[in-house]
Design a protein around this motif. Structure first.
Motif, PDB file in Angstrom:
ATOM      1  N   THR A  19       0.835  -1.204   0.000  1.00 32.48           N
ATOM      2  CA  THR A  19       0.000   0.000   0.000  1.00 32.48           C
ATOM      3  C   THR A  19       0.868   1.251   0.000  1.00 32.48           C
ATOM      4  N   TRP A  20       1.934   1.230   0.794  1.00 27.00           N
ATOM      5  CA  TRP A  20       2.863   2.367   0.851  1.00 27.00           C
ATOM      6  C   TRP A  20       3.527   2.583  -0.506  1.00 27.00           C
ATOM      7  N   LEU A  21       4.007   1.511  -1.125  1.00 18.67           N
ATOM      8  CA  LEU A  21       4.667   1.631  -2.420  1.00 18.67           C
ATOM      9  C   LEU A  21       3.697   2.125  -3.495  1.00 18.67           C
ATOM     10  N   ASP A  22       2.468   1.626  -3.453  1.00 22.92           N
ATOM     11  CA  ASP A  22       1.461   2.078  -4.421  1.00 22.92           C
ATOM     12  C   ASP A  22       1.223   3.576  -4.289  1.00 22.92           C
ATOM     13  N   GLY A  23       1.199   4.049  -3.049  1.00 24.43           N
ATOM     14  CA  GLY A  23       0.996   5.474  -2.823  1.00 24.43           C
ATOM     15  C   GLY A  23       2.157   6.309  -3.330  1.00 24.43           C
ATOM     16  N   LEU A  24       3.372   5.831  -3.113  1.00 21.57           N
ATOM     17  CA  LEU A  24       4.546   6.547  -3.602  1.00 21.57           C
ATOM     18  C   LEU A  24       4.524   6.662  -5.117  1.00 21.57           C
ATOM     19  N   GLY A  25       4.118   5.582  -5.769  1.00 24.19           N
ATOM     20  CA  GLY A  25       4.089   5.603  -7.220  1.00 24.19           C
ATOM     21  C   GLY A  25       2.978   6.474  -7.772  1.00 24.19           C
ATOM     22  N   ALA A  26       1.789   6.354  -7.203  1.00 24.70           N
ATOM     23  CA  ALA A  26       0.628   7.069  -7.738  1.00 24.70           C
ATOM     24  C   ALA A  26       0.570   8.535  -7.321  1.00 24.70           C
ATOM     25  N   LEU A  27       0.893   8.809  -6.057  1.00 25.45           N
ATOM     26  CA  LEU A  27       0.719  10.162  -5.536  1.00 25.45           C
ATOM     27  C   LEU A  27       1.986  11.021  -5.618  1.00 25.45           C
ATOM     28  N   GLU A  28       3.152  10.384  -5.507  1.00 22.17           N
ATOM     29  CA  GLU A  28       4.397  11.146  -5.507  1.00 22.17           C
ATOM     30  C   GLU A  28       5.227  10.939  -6.766  1.00 22.17           C
ATOM     31  N   GLY A  29       4.766  10.080  -7.647  1.00 21.73           N
ATOM     32  CA  GLY A  29       5.463   9.881  -8.906  1.00 21.73           C
ATOM     33  C   GLY A  29       6.827   9.240  -8.780  1.00 21.73           C
ATOM     34  N   ALA A  30       7.033   8.417  -7.737  1.00 20.93           N
ATOM     35  CA  ALA A  30       8.327   7.772  -7.547  1.00 20.93           C
ATOM     36  C   ALA A  30       8.640   6.862  -8.730  1.00 20.93           C
ATOM     37  N   ALA A  31       9.905   6.861  -9.144  1.00 15.31           N
ATOM     38  CA  ALA A  31      10.328   6.054 -10.280  1.00 15.31           C
ATOM     39  C   ALA A  31      10.272   4.570  -9.934  1.00 15.31           C
ATOM     40  N   SER A  32      10.114   3.737 -10.957  1.00 16.77           N
ATOM     41  CA  SER A  32      10.009   2.294 -10.729  1.00 16.77           C
ATOM     42  C   SER A  32      11.273   1.734 -10.085  1.00 16.77           C
ATOM     43  N   ASN A  33      12.447   2.258 -10.455  1.00 19.36           N
ATOM     44  CA  ASN A  33      13.696   1.795  -9.848  1.00 19.36           C
ATOM     45  C   ASN A  33      13.726   2.119  -8.359  1.00 19.36           C
ATOM     46  N   THR A  34      13.206   3.293  -8.015  1.00 17.41           N
ATOM     47  CA  THR A  34      13.153   3.697  -6.609  1.00 17.41           C
ATOM     48  C   THR A  34      12.232   2.772  -5.824  1.00 17.41           C
ATOM     49  N   LEU A  35      11.078   2.471  -6.397  1.00 17.30           N
ATOM     50  CA  LEU A  35      10.115   1.593  -5.722  1.00 17.30           C
ATOM     51  C   LEU A  35      10.688   0.188  -5.537  1.00 17.30           C
ATOM     52  N   THR A  36      11.414  -0.290  -6.535  1.00 15.32           N
ATOM     53  CA  THR A  36      12.034  -1.618  -6.427  1.00 15.32           C
ATOM     54  C   THR A  36      13.065  -1.638  -5.310  1.00 15.32           C
ATOM     55  N   ALA A  37      13.855  -0.574  -5.226  1.00 16.44           N
ATOM     56  CA  ALA A  37      14.874  -0.496  -4.169  1.00 16.44           C
ATOM     57  C   ALA A  37      14.219  -0.426  -2.792  1.00 16.44           C
ATOM     58  N   TYR A  38      13.171   0.381  -2.667  1.00 19.16           N
ATOM     59  CA  TYR A  38      12.462   0.494  -1.385  1.00 19.16           C
ATOM     60  C   TYR A  38      11.870  -0.857  -0.977  1.00 19.16           C
ATOM     61  N   ARG A  39      11.273  -1.549  -1.937  1.00 18.81           N
ATOM     62  CA  ARG A  39      10.664  -2.837  -1.631  1.00 18.81           C
ATOM     63  C   ARG A  39      11.716  -3.805  -1.082  1.00 18.81           C
ATOM     64  N   GLY A  40      12.856  -3.870  -1.748  1.00 17.63           N
ATOM     65  CA  GLY A  40      13.907  -4.772  -1.311  1.00 17.63           C
ATOM     66  C   GLY A  40      14.452  -4.424   0.059  1.00 17.63           C
ATOM     67  N   ASP A  41      14.705  -3.128   0.291  1.00 15.66           N
ATOM     68  CA  ASP A  41      15.293  -2.702   1.562  1.00 15.66           C
ATOM     69  C   ASP A  41      14.336  -2.934   2.730  1.00 15.66           C
ATOM     70  N   VAL A  42      13.084  -2.543   2.556  1.00 12.63           N
ATOM     71  CA  VAL A  42      12.120  -2.688   3.654  1.00 12.63           C
ATOM     72  C   VAL A  42      11.775  -4.157   3.881  1.00 12.63           C
ATOM     73  N   SER A  43      11.688  -4.935   2.805  1.00 13.22           N
ATOM     74  CA  SER A  43      11.401  -6.366   2.958  1.00 13.22           C
ATOM     75  C   SER A  43      12.507  -7.057   3.742  1.00 13.22           C
ATOM     76  N   GLU A  44      13.759  -6.715   3.452  1.00  9.56           N
ATOM     77  CA  GLU A  44      14.888  -7.282   4.203  1.00  9.56           C
ATOM     78  C   GLU A  44      14.771  -6.954   5.685  1.00  9.56           C
ATOM     79  N   PHE A  45      14.412  -5.709   5.970  1.00 12.01           N
ATOM     80  CA  PHE A  45      14.272  -5.269   7.361  1.00 12.01           C
ATOM     81  C   PHE A  45      13.158  -6.052   8.066  1.00 12.01           C
ATOM     82  N   LEU A  46      12.016  -6.163   7.409  1.00 12.86           N
ATOM     83  CA  LEU A  46      10.886  -6.871   8.012  1.00 12.86           C
ATOM     84  C   LEU A  46      11.214  -8.351   8.221  1.00 12.86           C
ATOM     85  N   ALA A  47      11.923  -8.940   7.265  1.00 11.18           N
ATOM     86  CA  ALA A  47      12.298 -10.345   7.401  1.00 11.18           C
ATOM     87  C   ALA A  47      13.278 -10.542   8.555  1.00 11.18           C
TER      88      ALA A  47
END
Length: 311
Positions: A19-47
Motif C-alpha cells: 500500500t505504501w509503495l502504491d501510494g509513492l508511485g501514484a501520488l508522488e510519482g516515484a520512479a520504478s527503480n526507486t520503488l524496487t529499491a524500497y521494496r527490497g530494503d524494507v522487505s529485508e528489514f521486516l524479514a
C-alpha cells in the motif's frame, strides 16, 4: 529460514508495504527503480525482525520495535558485508516506511526514526575535463559497425553532456519530441518538470540519427531504438561508454552519469549561476547542486583571486 524467505513477512506487513509503495508511485510519482529499491530494503528489514523475534510479525509487534532491535538489525547487516553507504540507504527507506505506517496505525515510531545512519565518506561527482568529454563522444561513435547505431549512441551521449539529462530522461524522449526544439520540457525525478535548452550540436546529432535509423519513427514510440526496433535500454549506452572509456584510458568513474556531472561543472567553470544550474539539472535542493562546486575548487579559487578587488 533466511532473510530471503518471503514467508518470514506477515500478510499484514506485506500488504502495508505494498500500500505504501502504491501510494509513492501514484501520488508522488516515484520512479520504478526507486520503488524496487524500497521494496527490497524494507522487505529485508521486516524479514530480519521476524527472525529476530522468532516468527512473522504483525503490525502490532512492528510498532513496538526498540532502539536495541534497530541496533541488532544494523549490526547484522554490517556483519553480512553491507557497507556503510548501503546501510544508510536501507535505513532511509525503513524510516520513510515507518513514518507512513505510524501515521496510519497511530503508534509512536521514535525508536526507528531516531536511529542514526552510519557515517561514511560522501563521494563527490567526478566529471570529465572538457577534452575528455569531447573525446568520449568521438570514441563512442567508433564502437559500432552500423552507422545508424553509432549515430544513435552519439546522440544519446551528446544529450547527457549538452543538456545535462539523466540517461533515463534521454531514453524517455518520444517520437513526437523530434525534431528537437530549442528547448525541451523534461519530467525528471518525482514528476518534477524543468525546461532545458538544446544546443545546436545536440539537435544535429539527433537529426543525423533520425536520418540513418532504419526503423520508422512513430510519435507515440521511443525516439531511441534498439537494433530490433524496440526501446533502447540504458545498459546498452552504459556498455558503449564503458568500451569507449577503456579505449581512452579513463577511470571507471567515466560513466554516462559523469557526462551530466561534466555538463554542470563546465557551466560553473564558465561562470554559470549555481541556482540556474540547479534548475537545469532538476535538483530539488540547492545543496545537491552545490556538490558540483567541490570538484574544481582550484579553478574557483583562481577565478576568485583574479577577480576580487582585494586580491
Amino acid at each position: 529460514m533466511s532473510i530471503g524467505d518471503p514467508t518470514l513477512i506477515s500478510p499484514a506487513a506485506r500488504d502495508a508495504l505494498q500500500t505504501w509503495l502504491d501510494g509513492l508511485g501514484a501520488l508522488e510519482g516515484a520512479a520504478s527503480n526507486t520503488l524496487t529499491a524500497y521494496r527490497g530494503d524494507v522487505s529485508e528489514f521486516l524479514a530480519f525482525m521476524s527472525l529476530h523475534f522468532g516468527g512473522p510479525q504483525g503490525l502490532g509487534a512492528l510498532s513496538r520495535i526498540t532502539t536495541a532491535d534497530m541496533r541488532a538489525w544494523m549490526a547484522s547487516a554490517r556483519a553480512s558485508g553491507t557497507g556503510a553507504r548501503s546501510l544508510a540507504r536501507k535505513l532511509s527507506a525503513v524510516k520513510k516506511f515507518y513514518g507512513w505506517l505510524a501515521k496510519r496505525e497511530g503508534f509512536e515510531p521514535t525508536a526507528v526514526l531516531s536511529t542514526r545512519a552510519p557515517k561514511f565518506q560522501k563521494k563527490l561527482p567526478r566529471p570529465l575535463d572538457k577534452d575528455a568529454a569531447r573525446a568520449m563522444i568521438d570514441t563512442v561513435e567508433l564502437q559500432s559497425l552500423k552507422d545508424w547505431v553509432a549515430a544513435r549512441d552519439v546522440a544519446v551521449v551528446t544529450l547527457l553532456y549538452g543538456c545535462g539529462l539523466r540517461i533515463s530522461e534521454a531514453l524517455g524522449l518520444m517520437g513526437n519530441d523530434a525534431p528537437l526544439p530549442a528547448t525541451l520540457r523534461i519530467t525528471g525525478k518525482g514528476g518534477k518538470e524543468r525546461v532545458v535548452p538544446v544546443l545546436p550540436a545536440a539537435r544535429q546529432a539527433v537529426d543525423r540519427y533520425l536520418q540513418l535509423c532504419p526503423h520508422p519513427q512513430e510519435r507515440d514510440q521511443p525516439l531511441f531504438r534498439g537494433v530490433r526496433g524496440g526501446a533502447l535500454h540504458a545498459r546498452m549506452i552504459q556498455g558503449v561508454v564503458a568500451d569507449a572509456r577503456r579505449q581512452l584510458g579513463l577511470p571507471a568513474s567515466a560513466t554516462p552519469h559523469a557526462m551530466r556531472h561534466s555538463f554542470a561543472t563546465h557551466l560553473l567553470e564558465a561562470g554559470g549561476d549555481l541556482r540556474a544550474i540547479q534548475e537545469l539539472l532538476g535538483h530539488a535542493s540547492l545543496s545537491t547542486t552545490q556538490a558540483y562546486t567541490a570538484v574544481d575548487t582550484a579553478h574557483l579559487m583562481d577565478v576568485y583571486t583574479r577577480a576580487h578587488p582585494k586580491a
